[in-house]
Design an enzyme around this catalytic site. Structure first.
Site, short mmCIF file in Angstrom:
data_model
loop_
_atom_site.label_atom_id
_atom_site.label_comp_id
_atom_site.label_asym_id
_atom_site.label_seq_id
_atom_site.Cartn_x
_atom_site.Cartn_y
_atom_site.Cartn_z
N ASP A 18 0.83 -1.22 0.00
CA ASP A 18 0.00 0.00 0.00
C ASP A 18 0.86 1.26 0.00
O ASP A 18 0.54 2.26 0.66
CB ASP A 18 -0.93 0.03 1.23
CG ASP A 18 -1.72 -1.24 1.42
OD1 ASP A 18 -2.09 -1.85 0.40
OD2 ASP A 18 -1.98 -1.62 2.57
N GLU A 215 -11.22 0.31 -4.06
CA GLU A 215 -10.54 0.81 -2.87
C GLU A 215 -9.23 1.48 -3.30
O GLU A 215 -9.01 1.71 -4.48
CB GLU A 215 -10.25 -0.34 -1.89
CG GLU A 215 -9.36 -1.42 -2.46
CD GLU A 215 -9.05 -2.54 -1.48
OE1 GLU A 215 -9.52 -2.48 -0.32
OE2 GLU A 215 -8.32 -3.48 -1.87
#
Length: 361
Positions: A18, A215
């Site tokens: 991420d 997302e």
């Protein structure tokens, strides 16, 4: 001597997915969530930071732990997990860390005078009446925050989740899973100005068809253009949307990377991807007039041991971004030297006799 840069680009015992890359001063800083080898779940460790000189991206320095999950007063026992964060330099010169705890449904902010910590808790994202964002009827789900301080010093926050399940009830309130939201913040970096706006619905947008928002919000502004990177409903790819305005007008601009090279050269078969696939999340970095996409690959035959990689984004004659191919040398500026010994983890094409597929969670 300048070191070669491998993919994954951090040491083999580090699991940072991420990732959001930023240039502060003369260094590139990497912020992300923090997986643990052999863990039963995502993001079990505290946030750390790594940095490298702009001219030597193989020379990564461990900056240490920058924020611990139990620093937030709503998580004193440390039971909730720190999911994907973002960092921005505020108008006051300080650095602000935005985060969300797994599926708790709130977003927190921490602050520090240095880009590499240690950050201290500041507060939670809230409406003007003091209600925490995520606790008011109609709020989008507070997930994967991305933040931008614009050239005019206005502050924008992006967050959201877009599953097939339309909503959940938490804290006695209904939270919507309708897609990605954008909102402007006050100068305090915490309070929402006006009303959040559903900017990236998870269905019904013709230009995003087949690549709707799921997302992993990430935002950048380069040369007057807003670049929004996100993970689509396919889960393994990072897509791009662009606009000349921060809260409207975004149009789909293609796939930047897939951690199985799907959609590259027309291949859409997950069972014959170039690698085993899993979720994806990352950010865009402009470096010396070239653009790079940071992303992660799954390792150790698990969804919970992810490592950061990066690739240079090819650009066509019109300046349009094209999908990058996975390599073992994305930041290296060219192929690796054809001598010596390389670890097996740098293999970017990997499959079994039966083909590939998704890692089981």
């Amino acid at each position: 001597m300048r070191q070669q840069v491998l993919n994954p680009c951090l040491p083999e015992n580090e699991y940072i997915p991420d990732v959001e890359p930023y240039i502060f001063g003369n260094r590139v800083y990497l912020y992300g969530s923090h997986d643990r080898f052999g863990a039963p779940m995502f993001c079990m460790n505290d946030y750390v930071c790594w940095s490298a000189p702009l001219d030597d991206l193989g020379n990564w320095k461990y900056e240490g732990v920058i924020y611990r999950k139990n620093q937030d007063p709503k998580n004193r026992l440390g039971l909730r997990l720190l999911f994907a964060p973002d960092v921005v330099r505020g108008t006051d010169g300080r650095y602000y860390l935005y985060y969300a705890f797994d599926f708790m449904g709130i977003m927190g902010v921490a602050v520090c005078e240095s880009p590499c910590g240690v950050f201290r808790f500041l507060g939670h994202i809230r409406h003007a009446d003091g209600t925490l964002y995520g606790r008011k009827k109609g709020d989008g789900f507070p997930f994967d925050p991305a933040v931008l301080v614009d050239d005019d010093k206005r502050i924008y926050l992006y967050a959201g989740f877009g599953t097939a399940v339309p909503a959940i009830v938490t804290g006695g309130k209904k939270l919507e899973f309708q897609g990605g939201y954008a909102m402007e913040l006050e100068e305090d970096m915490l309070t929402i100005k006006g009303e959040p706006k559903l900017l990236f619905p998870n269905h019904g947008e013709d230009s995003f068809q087949e690549h709707e928002f799921f997302e992993a919000s990430s935002i950048r502004k380069y040369d007057g253009t807003y670049y929004f990177v996100y993970s689509s409903r396919h889960n393994h790819e990072l897509c791009l949307a662009v606009s000349d305005r921060p809260m409207e007008g975004f149009r789909f601009a293609g796939t930047l990377i897939s951690n199985g090279d799907l959609f590259l050269n027309g291949n859409t078969d997950e069972e014959h991807a170039a690698n085993y696939i899993g979720n994806n999340h990352g950010g865009l970095l402009k470096l010396k007039n070239e653009y790079y996409i940071f992303y992660h690959r799954q390792t150790n035959r698990s969804s919970y041991s992810r490592q950061v990689c990066a690739e240079r984004i090819p650009v066509d004659e019109n300046g349009t971004f094209l999908q990058a191919e996975m390599t073992s040398c994305g930041l290296n500026g060219g192929p690796l030297e054809g001598r010596g010994v390389y670890g097996a983890r740098i293999a970017c094409n990997l499959w079994s006799r039966e083909g590939t597929g998704r890692y089981d969670c």
